[in-house]
Design a protein around this motif. Structure first.
Motif, PDB file in Angstrom:
ATOM      1  N   ASP A 143       4.336   0.271   1.858  1.00  0.00           N
ATOM      2  CA  ASP A 143       4.299  -0.626   3.001  1.00  0.00           C
ATOM      3  C   ASP A 143       3.551  -1.902   2.649  1.00  0.00           C
ATOM      4  O   ASP A 143       2.461  -1.852   2.060  1.00  0.00           O
ATOM      5  N   GLU A 167      -9.214   0.108   2.815  1.00  0.00           N
ATOM      6  CA  GLU A 167      -7.829  -0.138   2.404  1.00  0.00           C
ATOM      7  C   GLU A 167      -7.701  -0.547   0.941  1.00  0.00           C
ATOM      8  O   GLU A 167      -6.584  -0.744   0.457  1.00  0.00           O
ATOM      9  N   ASN A 215      -4.965   2.755  -3.432  1.00  0.00           N
ATOM     10  CA  ASN A 215      -3.509   2.962  -3.438  1.00  0.00           C
ATOM     11  C   ASN A 215      -2.765   1.649  -3.265  1.00  0.00           C
ATOM     12  O   ASN A 215      -1.731   1.586  -2.594  1.00  0.00           O
ATOM     13  N   SER A 236       5.918   6.497   0.731  1.00  0.00           N
ATOM     14  CA  SER A 236       6.454   5.205   1.152  1.00  0.00           C
ATOM     15  C   SER A 236       5.554   4.080   0.675  1.00  0.00           C
ATOM     16  O   SER A 236       4.374   4.275   0.379  1.00  0.00           O
ATOM     17  N   ARG A 243       0.185  -1.214  16.869  1.00  0.00           N
ATOM     18  CA  ARG A 243       0.544   0.104  16.345  1.00  0.00           C
ATOM     19  C   ARG A 243       1.536   0.816  17.268  1.00  0.00           C
ATOM     20  O   ARG A 243       2.134   1.804  16.904  1.00  0.00           O
ATOM     21  N   ASN A 248       1.003  -4.741   3.085  1.00  0.00           N
ATOM     22  CA  ASN A 248      -0.279  -4.750   3.781  1.00  0.00           C
ATOM     23  C   ASN A 248      -0.143  -5.496   5.092  1.00  0.00           C
ATOM     24  O   ASN A 248       0.295  -6.647   5.131  1.00  0.00           O
ATOM     25  N   GLN A 252       0.839  -1.197   0.000  1.00  0.00           N
ATOM     26  CA  GLN A 252       0.000   0.000   0.000  1.00  0.00           C
ATOM     27  C   GLN A 252       0.876   1.251   0.000  1.00  0.00           C
ATOM     28  O   GLN A 252       1.852   1.349   0.752  1.00  0.00           O
ATOM     29  N   LYS A 253       0.503   2.181  -0.828  1.00  0.00           N
ATOM     30  CA  LYS A 253       1.212   3.452  -0.890  1.00  0.00           C
ATOM     31  C   LYS A 253       0.691   4.374   0.205  1.00  0.00           C
ATOM     32  O   LYS A 253      -0.508   4.638   0.300  1.00  0.00           O
ATOM     33  N   ASN A 254       1.592   4.853   1.030  1.00  0.00           N
ATOM     34  CA  ASN A 254       1.261   5.814   2.081  1.00  0.00           C
ATOM     35  C   ASN A 254       2.189   7.014   1.923  1.00  0.00           C
ATOM     36  O   ASN A 254       3.366   6.956   2.318  1.00  0.00           O
ATOM     37  N   GLY A 255       1.667   8.072   1.337  1.00  0.00           N
ATOM     38  CA  GLY A 255       2.529   9.210   1.038  1.00  0.00           C
ATOM     39  C   GLY A 255       3.539   8.808  -0.016  1.00  0.00           C
ATOM     40  O   GLY A 255       3.170   8.356  -1.093  1.00  0.00           O
ATOM     41  N   ASP A 266      -7.399   2.334  -7.444  1.00  0.00           N
ATOM     42  CA  ASP A 266      -8.400   2.400  -6.376  1.00  0.00           C
ATOM     43  C   ASP A 266      -9.534   1.463  -6.733  1.00  0.00           C
ATOM     44  O   ASP A 266     -10.234   1.653  -7.724  1.00  0.00           O
TER      45      ASP A 266
END
Length: 473
Positions: free
Chosen positions: A388, A450, A453, A386, A397, A390, A381-384, A471
């Motif tokens: 990551d 989720e 991205n 970066s 957390r 899944n 998954q794209k976060n900003g 998406d």
């Protein structure tokens, strides 16, 4: 089957045993897994050597020797018990309300004779599984037993029990029994271990440690302890006790950026070359290509076979609502206690809608030899900026909170369903001829928010070429 890396034990005994049977048995097939999976497998191998303590506390640095010794013990009536009435151990308060120290002083009056453990009684229907060293019955009740010998350099065996809500010193036959019950807040699943027990023998520097599930009664534990005995042996089967468990610090995943990847589209062919040492002289490279033919999202299991992540039959009805849609994942969040002065406490509960993401894939053997192809895609998954992998739904957390979800057995962060019309071993398609293409389908259970991205590493080897899924709705 691939499981995503996370820093806790499996949710219950069934989950743990499935992972062991599926991934670590002697006949397990070699797979080409992701970097995260490789780390997860090493963690699993380490955890099978540990006692079933609370997932976020201390980890035992012990080998399987102690478990194997118990698995090898024949369940017979005691034949050589060394009588004594002395109390061989005790509890002492260590640092706080919920932490106790087990102390078993060394006996100076024993010979150097090697002793073996004899297990004289177990509840009806409870038998040992040599592969994991646990006693189990058909109702899921379980006991994990370990056999130790004190180190010559120590004056006593000492061991810390955290999260203890009660403790008692008992005399069962000739044996001293240190019996502790631990808090079960935050533990989930049908099988929960809540009893930590030590058995010390008279005039001996051997001891037994065992853990029992909530439904094993105190009376049964007393009878088990009473019928544990030692007999002379010419082979040492006890693990040498080397000291107090050590706190383990977890590593961190490497962080990747979007710019580290080559991004392709659905329908594109991804190629990877894996060096095969076994065939280095004749076919130095095993070449495989993979293609994501299609991807879709649905809120049910319609059109999917009732199989698990390695193609075995499974019943998914427990995860469905009356209308056939997938149930929401109900997650209960807890704050971590320290096991010394505080216990875990419930913070909140949340309900998270789920979606089933289905991927249809084609793999081709482009080498000159017949080979086995691992179907092991990963989602990223794209976060900003970066990228990551899944993660598990209830992946911790922080060091202070964690959660348990009602769909935990499906929410590993990696695929829960694998199917192909070809011969396969687990999620490996076998006997793929040179130039031949084979098809497979996998499914992931995702949080509804989720499925955006997303990217897929369809070869599953930590490849830096990924497929953009866009998406999905």
């Amino acid at each position: 089957m691939m499981k995503s890396e996370h820093n806790s034990f499996p949710y219950n005994d069934t989950e743990w045993n499935n992972i062991v049977n599926d991934a670590f048995t002697s006949d397990a097939q070699p797979h080409v897994f992701s970097e995260r999976y490789a780390r997860r497998k090493q963690q699993m191998l380490h955890q099978i050597e540990e006692s079933p303590m609370r997932s976020h506390k201390f980890h035992m640095k012990k080998s399987m020797t102690a478990l194997v010794a118990v698995a090898a013990a024949v369940v017979i009536l005691p034949t050589a018990v060394y009588a004594s009435t002395q109390i061989r151990g005790y509890f002492q308060t260590k640092d706080g309300v919920y932490q106790q120290e087990v102390v078993i002083p060394k006996s100076e009056s024993v010979s150097d004779q090697i002793m073996a453990l004899q297990v004289g009684w177990m509840p009806e229907g409870m038998a040992i599984d040599p592969s994991c060293g646990k006693y189990k019955d058909a109702n899921g009740r379980g006991i994990t037993m370990l056999f130790y010998k004190m180190d010559n350099k120590d004056d006593a065996l000492t061991y810390t029990v955290s999260y203890s809500v009660s403790q008692e010193t008992l005399t069962c036959g000739n044996n001293t029994v240190l019996y502790a019950v631990t808090d079960t807040t935050g533990k989930s699943g049908e099988v929960i271990f809540d009893k930590e027990v030590w058995v010390a023998f008279p005039d001996s520097n051997y001891a037994v440690q065992f853990y029992a599930t909530t439904d094993v009664t105190k009376e049964e534990i007393e009878k088990i302890a009473e019928n544990l005995s030692l007999t002379p042996s010419d082979k040492e089967t006890a693990e040498l006790w080397s000291g107090e468990p050590q706190e383990e610090t977890g590593g961190t995943d490497e962080v990747y950026k979007v710019d580290d990847y080559t991004i392709q589209q659905i329908g594109d062919t991804i190629r990877s070359d894996f060096y095969d040492e076994k065939d280095a002289d004749t076919a130095p490279y095993v070449r495989t290509t993979a293609k994501l033919d299609s991807v879709s999202v649905q809120d049910n299991f319609d059109g999917l076979p009732a199989v698990d992540g390695i193609g075995r039959p499974v019943d998914y009805s427990q995860y469905l609502n009356a209308d056939g849609t997938v149930k929401d994942d109900v997650r209960t969040w807890y704050s971590r206690g320290d096991g010394v002065n505080t216990l875990d406490t419930k913070i909140k509960e949340e309900t998270v809608p789920q979606r089933v993401l289905v991927m249809h894939l084609t793999y081709t053997n482009e080498s000159s030899i017949t080979q086995e192809i691992c179907v092991c895609p990963n989602l990223i998954q794209k976060n900003g900026d970066s990228m990551d992998y899944n993660e598990v739904a209830c992946e911790p957390r922080s060091d202070t909170t964690y959660c348990n979800g009602t769909l935990g057995e499906l929410k590993y962060g990696e695929f829960f369903l694998f199917t192909t019309d070809r011969e396969h071993s687990k999620n490996n398609i076998t006997n793929v001829a040179p130039g031949e293409s084979v098809e497979a389908t996998v499914a992931f259970l995702m949080d509804a928010d989720e499925v955006q991205n997303l990217y897929a590493d369809i070869l599953g080897g930590g490849e830096k070429t990924v497929i953009s899924l866009g998406d999905l709705q």
